[in-house]
Write a protein that holds these residues in place. Structure first.
Motif, short mmCIF file in Angstrom:
data_model
loop_
_atom_site.label_atom_id
_atom_site.label_comp_id
_atom_site.label_asym_id
_atom_site.label_seq_id
_atom_site.Cartn_x
_atom_site.Cartn_y
_atom_site.Cartn_z
N ASP A 1 -7.27 0.35 12.86
CA ASP A 1 -8.43 0.37 13.75
C ASP A 1 -9.29 -0.73 13.56
O ASP A 1 -10.70 -0.92 14.12
CB ASP A 1 -9.48 1.56 13.51
N SER A 2 -8.96 -1.68 12.61
CA SER A 2 -9.74 -3.15 12.67
C SER A 2 -9.91 -3.73 13.94
O SER A 2 -9.05 -3.53 14.87
CB SER A 2 -9.14 -3.94 11.49
N LEU A 3 -10.91 -4.42 14.23
CA LEU A 3 -10.71 -5.16 15.74
C LEU A 3 -10.42 -6.57 15.35
O LEU A 3 -10.83 -7.35 14.29
CB LEU A 3 -12.34 -5.23 16.13
N TYR A 4 -9.73 -7.03 16.29
CA TYR A 4 -9.44 -8.53 16.33
C TYR A 4 -9.46 -9.19 17.80
O TYR A 4 -9.56 -8.51 18.88
CB TYR A 4 -7.75 -8.50 16.13
N ARG A 5 -9.75 -10.45 17.81
CA ARG A 5 -9.94 -11.30 18.98
C ARG A 5 -8.45 -11.33 19.68
O ARG A 5 -7.67 -12.35 18.90
CB ARG A 5 -10.53 -12.53 18.92
N ILE A 6 -7.93 -10.69 20.49
CA ILE A 6 -6.58 -10.84 20.98
C ILE A 6 -6.52 -11.91 22.01
O ILE A 6 -5.10 -12.34 22.44
CB ILE A 6 -6.13 -9.47 21.55
N TYR A 7 -7.39 -12.75 22.40
CA TYR A 7 -7.28 -13.77 23.32
C TYR A 7 -6.36 -13.66 24.55
O TYR A 7 -6.39 -12.68 25.13
CB TYR A 7 -6.90 -14.90 22.64
N SER A 8 -5.26 -14.26 24.56
CA SER A 8 -4.32 -14.23 25.78
C SER A 8 -3.61 -12.97 25.85
O SER A 8 -2.74 -12.77 26.60
CB SER A 8 -3.50 -15.53 25.72
N MET A 9 -3.53 -12.25 24.86
CA MET A 9 -2.90 -10.88 24.91
C MET A 9 -3.64 -10.18 25.85
O MET A 9 -3.37 -8.90 26.45
CB MET A 9 -2.75 -10.02 23.62
N THR A 10 -4.75 -10.59 26.52
CA THR A 10 -5.57 -9.99 27.50
C THR A 10 -4.81 -10.29 28.80
O THR A 10 -4.90 -9.27 29.54
CB THR A 10 -6.94 -10.77 27.51
N LYS A 11 -3.89 -11.18 28.90
CA LYS A 11 -3.37 -11.52 30.35
C LYS A 11 -2.52 -10.53 30.85
O LYS A 11 -2.44 -10.13 31.83
CB LYS A 11 -2.44 -12.96 29.98
N PRO A 12 -1.52 -9.84 29.91
CA PRO A 12 -0.75 -9.00 30.30
C PRO A 12 -1.47 -7.62 30.88
O PRO A 12 -1.16 -6.95 31.87
CB PRO A 12 0.12 -8.28 29.02
N VAL A 13 -2.64 -7.34 30.14
CA VAL A 13 -3.48 -6.35 30.72
C VAL A 13 -3.92 -6.38 32.09
O VAL A 13 -4.00 -5.63 32.96
CB VAL A 13 -4.70 -6.05 29.66
N THR A 14 -4.54 -7.66 32.26
CA THR A 14 -5.07 -8.16 33.71
C THR A 14 -3.92 -8.09 34.63
O THR A 14 -4.01 -7.54 35.73
CB THR A 14 -5.51 -9.46 33.80
N GLY A 15 -2.81 -8.46 34.13
CA GLY A 15 -1.37 -8.51 35.01
C GLY A 15 -1.19 -6.95 35.52
O GLY A 15 -0.92 -6.92 36.49
N MET A 16 -1.40 -6.03 34.52
CA MET A 16 -0.89 -4.54 35.06
C MET A 16 -2.00 -4.19 35.66
O MET A 16 -1.94 -3.17 36.75
CB MET A 16 -0.81 -3.99 33.82
N ALA A 17 -3.38 -4.48 35.67
CA ALA A 17 -4.30 -4.03 36.54
C ALA A 17 -4.05 -4.40 37.89
O ALA A 17 -4.30 -3.77 38.94
CB ALA A 17 -5.66 -4.69 36.09
N ALA A 18 -3.58 -5.86 37.98
CA ALA A 18 -3.23 -6.25 39.47
C ALA A 18 -1.93 -5.39 39.92
O ALA A 18 -1.91 -5.21 41.15
CB ALA A 18 -2.63 -7.86 39.32
N MET A 19 -1.13 -4.97 39.08
CA MET A 19 0.07 -4.20 39.52
C MET A 19 -0.46 -2.83 40.16
O MET A 19 0.29 -2.24 40.95
CB MET A 19 1.12 -4.06 38.45
N ILE A 20 -1.41 -2.22 39.59
CA ILE A 20 -1.92 -1.22 39.89
C ILE A 20 -2.31 -1.27 41.32
O ILE A 20 -2.26 -0.14 42.31
CB ILE A 20 -3.05 -0.55 38.96
N LEU A 21 -3.16 -2.38 41.62
CA LEU A 21 -3.63 -2.58 43.05
C LEU A 21 -2.51 -2.79 44.01
O LEU A 21 -2.58 -2.19 45.07
CB LEU A 21 -4.76 -3.59 42.84
N ILE A 22 -1.43 -3.61 43.43
CA ILE A 22 -0.39 -3.60 44.64
C ILE A 22 0.31 -2.38 44.76
O ILE A 22 0.52 -2.14 45.82
CB ILE A 22 0.63 -4.82 43.96
N ASP A 23 0.22 -1.52 43.89
CA ASP A 23 1.10 -0.25 43.78
C ASP A 23 -0.04 0.74 44.93
O ASP A 23 0.66 1.57 45.81
CB ASP A 23 1.10 0.46 42.53
N ASP A 24 -1.19 0.57 44.69
CA ASP A 24 -2.35 1.10 45.64
C ASP A 24 -2.27 0.77 47.05
O ASP A 24 -2.87 1.24 47.90
CB ASP A 24 -3.82 0.96 45.09
N GLY A 25 -1.66 -0.21 47.38
CA GLY A 25 -1.52 -1.03 48.62
C GLY A 25 -2.57 -1.89 49.03
O GLY A 25 -2.88 -2.16 50.18
#
Length: 437
Positions: A91-115
């Motif tokens: 539960d320690s906190l880390y700056r994950i920097y570009s590991m944010t990119k797959p999160v944003t990518g999957m958010a976009a996939m949700i909207l693609i799936d939503d049409g």
């Protein structure tokens, strides 16, 4: 049958069932059942962690390994910093920097799936200022009128997701575009309150909308769809997401991903009440580590200029494993569907335009999906990405195994830690899937 034996058999059956759901072949299931009963799932990774933590090395770090359907196992050694003696843990906190990119990518996939989005939709339909882009004739060369040409094709959603848009990145460019990006405040990330040469990324504009508008004024470094080139494409995707969804980008992530997944330790701004969990980030100067962002006074305790969809998140190993676990389960976690199976499958597969090779910065050939690297050959099915301060998170979409390492130092190629970890992880995972004696 004794109650202890019955419980063990039920646990074994559950692992095999979950393994089947995760796509584990019958030949591998006995090994995974055996592995779940072992005292250490990652002996080689443990050796690496213990070798790199201690006086004259790193104050602490964590590795995470998750089998199909199981909670992750953490190998944690050391403390949050040399002066903060809180022990590091899941539960320690880390700056994950570009590991944010797959999160944003999957958010976009949700909207693609939503049409609401289409994979090959021109982004100019959403952000009109990107309709008439110009491109450098020579990569990272001059940006005078005679050194530019019109874009031959529009930038699409696919291009943003896969770093094939031709957009630039201030941490990558060396020529006049870097200066132009900095002058316009098109800076997608933060490191420290200190103005340290080599780590200072400059002052960013104060809204995602303004970031997108200013970026549209910057020439492209490649023609769209022709070359993999690391960029701010996933940061721009944040603006696309908020326009299409009608919500602020960070609110969309919270509603559609973080809350459903129980990711309560993932933030663009770390609350003051959680500052004690935030580890210290170090600058690696040869064998010397210099604290550049102490946890208790971190720049991440302040509201960022805007939510950086390419590099802005702080998270915990336990939280990020929930995200990877959901992907491994094809969109479900703890019986709750967060993404459709189709959206997960598409987002973790090769989305590169035809004829375009994947990241040249990686040692092994690879493809690229929605914000993350897609393995090829011996690494087929492995999806994930790394962060600028030494974190790495991956999921084997065929075997369902998740892994990660969490440490804080920049630049991450200043020593052999991550390559040592990757070699050890490969040996540990191969041992898990090898047939037991």
């Amino acid at each position: 049958m004794k109650i202890e034996t019955l419980r063990a058999e039920l646990g074994r059956r559950e692992l095999l069932r979950l393994g089947a759901l995760a796509g584990i072949g019958a030949a591998l299931m006995p090994r995974l059942a055996w592995a779940a009963e072992q005292p250490s799932l990652a002996p080689k990774v443990t050796e690496v962690i213990e070798r790199w933590v201690g006086p004259g090395k790193f104050p602490g770090m964590i590795a995470a390994l998750g089998l199909p359907g199981r909670e992750p196992v953490f190998v944690a050694r050391g403390t949050d910093s040399f002066t903060d003696l809180d022990m590091q843990g899941g539960d320690s906190l880390y700056r994950i920097y570009s590991m944010t990119k797959p999160v944003t990518g999957m958010a976009a996939m949700i909207l693609i799936d939503d049409g609401k989005l289409k994979l090959d939709q021109p982004i100019a339909e959403i952000l009109p200022k990107f309709a008439q882009m110009r491109v450098q004739k020579t990569y990272d060369g001059a940006i005078t009128d005679d050194a530019l040409e019109p874009a031959k094709t529009p930038i699409t959603i696919r291009h943003l997701l896969t770093h094939t848009s031709g957009l630039s990145y201030s941490i990558i460019q060396k020529g006049p575009i870097k200066t132009l990006l900095e002058d316009k405040g098109v800076i997608a990330g933060q490191v420290s309150r200190l103005k340290i040469p080599g780590f200072d990324r400059g002052q960013s504009v104060r809204s995602l909308e303004l970031f997108a508008d200013r970026l549209a004024e910057v020439p492209l470094v490649y023609q769209p769809g022709t070359k993999w080139s690391y960029s701010v494409g996933l940061d721009l995707m944040g603006r696309v997401i908020e326009v299409v969804s009608g919500q602020p980008f960070d609110a969309f992530l919270q509603q559609r991903l973080f809350d459903p997944l129980g990711m309560s330790s993932t933030f663009f701004q770390v609350p003051a009440s959680e500052a004690k969990r935030l580890t210290t980030n170090f600058g690696a100067m040869g064998s010397t580590l210099m604290p550049i962002d102490p946890g208790d006074t971190s720049i991440y305790l302040d509201k960022p200029a805007f939510p950086f969809g390419g590099a802005g998140l702080v998270s915990s190993p336990r939280d990020y494993d929930r995200f990877l676990h959901m992907l491994a389960n094809r969109g479900e976690l703890n019986g709750r569907r967060v993404m459709s199976e189709a959206a997960v499958r598409l987002g973790t597969e090769n989305l590169l335009p035809a004829g375009v090779a994947g990241p040249a910065m990686m040692t092994a050939p690879s493809a690229f999906g929605a914000g993350g690297r897609v393995g090829l050959g011996a690494e087929e099915g492995i999806f994930g990405w790394a962060g600028a301060a030494g974190t790495v998170g991956t999921v084997d979409m065929r075997g369902g195994v998740r892994s990660g390492i969490y440490v804080q130092f920049m630049p991450p190629n200043s020593n052999s830690l991550l390559s040592d970890y990757q070699k050890a992880l490969h040996e540990d995972v191969m041992a898990l899937v090898a047939k037991p004696a």
